[in-house]
Write an enzyme that holds these catalytic residues in place. Structure first.
Site, mmCIF file in Angstrom:
data_model
loop_
_atom_site.group_PDB
_atom_site.id
_atom_site.type_symbol
_atom_site.label_atom_id
_atom_site.label_comp_id
_atom_site.label_asym_id
_atom_site.label_seq_id
_atom_site.Cartn_x
_atom_site.Cartn_y
_atom_site.Cartn_z
ATOM 1 N N ASN A 191 0.810 -1.222 0.000
ATOM 2 C CA ASN A 191 0.000 0.000 0.000
ATOM 3 C C ASN A 191 0.841 1.269 0.000
ATOM 4 O OD1 ASN A 191 0.997 -0.098 2.588
ATOM 5 N ND2 ASN A 191 -0.950 0.405 3.590
ATOM 6 N N GLY A 192 2.181 1.125 -0.120
ATOM 7 C CA GLY A 192 3.051 2.286 -0.192
ATOM 8 C C GLY A 192 3.708 2.676 1.113
ATOM 9 N N GLN B 190 7.760 27.777 0.257
ATOM 10 C CA GLN B 190 6.548 28.117 1.010
ATOM 11 C C GLN B 190 6.957 28.541 2.425
ATOM 12 O OE1 GLN B 190 3.179 25.390 0.504
ATOM 13 N NE2 GLN B 190 4.302 24.368 -1.149
ATOM 14 N N ASP C 119 16.095 38.604 -9.691
ATOM 15 C CA ASP C 119 15.072 39.490 -9.152
ATOM 16 C C ASP C 119 15.697 40.348 -8.065
ATOM 17 O OD1 ASP C 119 15.048 37.985 -6.670
ATOM 18 O OD2 ASP C 119 13.820 36.512 -7.710
ATOM 19 N N LYS D 119 11.172 42.379 -12.527
ATOM 20 C CA LYS D 119 10.163 41.468 -13.048
ATOM 21 C C LYS D 119 8.906 41.536 -12.204
ATOM 22 C CE LYS D 119 11.293 37.371 -10.318
ATOM 23 N NZ LYS D 119 11.708 35.959 -10.319
ATOM 24 N N THR E 97 11.473 24.764 -13.222
ATOM 25 C CA THR E 97 11.104 24.523 -14.621
ATOM 26 C C THR E 97 11.951 25.337 -15.589
ATOM 27 O OG1 THR E 97 9.400 26.251 -14.560
ATOM 28 C CG2 THR E 97 8.723 24.000 -13.997
ATOM 29 N N GLY F 230 11.739 28.533 -16.345
ATOM 30 C CA GLY F 230 11.091 29.649 -17.023
ATOM 31 C C GLY F 230 11.663 30.997 -16.617
#
Length: 326
Positions: free
Chosen positions: A45-46, A105, A178, A202, A235, A237
């Protein structure tokens, strides 16, 4: 009455999660200690099971785990490893996190949002970690989330030494992607013989993650070799757009330097085609073949982690590794 004596010599033991075994092997080689053997597996089940094959009683335990995808699985594995060490009577447990998960976060931007970086610190403490070693936190304030010592290491020395060895400092500008990382850029500038500093002005849409609208560089970049720095590339970007803005402003070669190469798709394609002469990253995270591209250079963070672990174990000065400027 019979006399009783004991050998109180400390015993360093290194433990590795399964997320980045190559880095753990490099650290073990630098320290000249073995990685403690363990059994680790998942149930159907992990659920994760961990058992160490040697006694850990009274040891100074260092638990190294990095956090590539699937991040949450490796986080749970490290927490379980720490719990097993606590219940096995390890004397002190240090969580070694080359890349601190959920570091972005670190504060609330709007109401009803979590501060997940604090949650990670609470989880590590509750599991039984006495200390944290980590590299280039997204923001320094995260150190205060953990109720115990935090050794916040910096990869800047390794990165800047590589740049100095391969590029002239006479015509270079240190560029922050930035305004928020200008202080880091200033430290880089000191290491690069007082090179000028610039940053990219930006805006970012708080409702759309991983999408940035870059505007213009602030500072002297025309005709200069630009060293574009950041703590992590996800990513790609933001950094690819920064390269485009610099080239449009007349910059010469653009070299990207980052500590954490997350390189989530389509980062490899973006970085390979963005116009940067070279992308330099460390191996705080595993950079698999599908994330590599011709202009990528990967530096090992293992020597820094090993020196830090040794200083902590020997009650030495971690700040001394950075000439007192950490």
């Amino acid at each position: 009455m019979t006399a009783f004596s004991t050998d109180n010599q400390k015993n360093l033991m290194l433990f590795s999660g399964r997320a980045h075994p190559e880095l753990a092997e490099q650290v073990a080689k630098e320290l000249d200690v073995p990685i403690t053997p363990q059994t680790a597996r998942e149930f159907a089940n992990g659920e994760i099971f961990v058992r160490f094959e040697e006694s850990v009683r009274g040891s100074d335990a260092f638990v190294l785990q990095s956090f590539p995808a699937p991040l949450n699985q490796w986080l749970m594995e490290q927490l379980i490893m720490i719990d097993a060490l606590k219940r096995g009577s390890a004397k002190r447990i240090t969580a070694v996190l080359p890349f601190y998960p959920y570091a972005r976060q670190d504060k609330k931007h709007r109401g009803r949002e979590p501060i997940s970086a604090r949650l990670i610190a609470d989880l590590l403490k509750t599991a039984g970690a006495d200390r944290i070693i980590t590299v280039d936190l997204h923001t320094d304030q995260i150190q205060g989330f953990f109720d115990g010592p935090v050794d916040h290491m910096h990869a800047q020395i390794q990165l800047s030494e590589y740049v100095r060895a391969h590029y002239s400092t006479e015509n270079c500008t240190i560029v922050s992607p930035d305004a928020g990382r200008v202080k880091v850029a200033e430290k880089w500038a000191d290491a690069m013989d007082g090179a000028p500093v610039a940053f990219i002005h930006k805006t970012r849409d708080p409702l759309v993650p991983n999408q940035v609208k870059s505007h213009r560089p602030v500072g002297d970049v025309a005709g200069r070799t630009c060293i574009l720095i950041d703590d992590m590339i996800d990513t790609g970007g933001t950094i690819a757009e920064a390269v485009r803005v610099l080239r449009e402003a007349g910059a010469g070669d653009v070299v990207i330097a980052t500590t954490h190469g997350v390189f989530s798709a389509p980062a490899a394609e973006r970085l390979a085609s963005c116009g940067a002469k070279e992308v330099i990253a460390t191996n705080t995270l595993p950079i698999t073949d599908d994330k590599k591209f011709p202009s990528l250079t990967v530096l090992s963070i293992a020597p820094l982690l090993a020196r830090t672990i040794r200083e902590v174990f020997e009650n030495g000065s971690v700040t001394g590794l950075f000439n007192g400027n950490a």
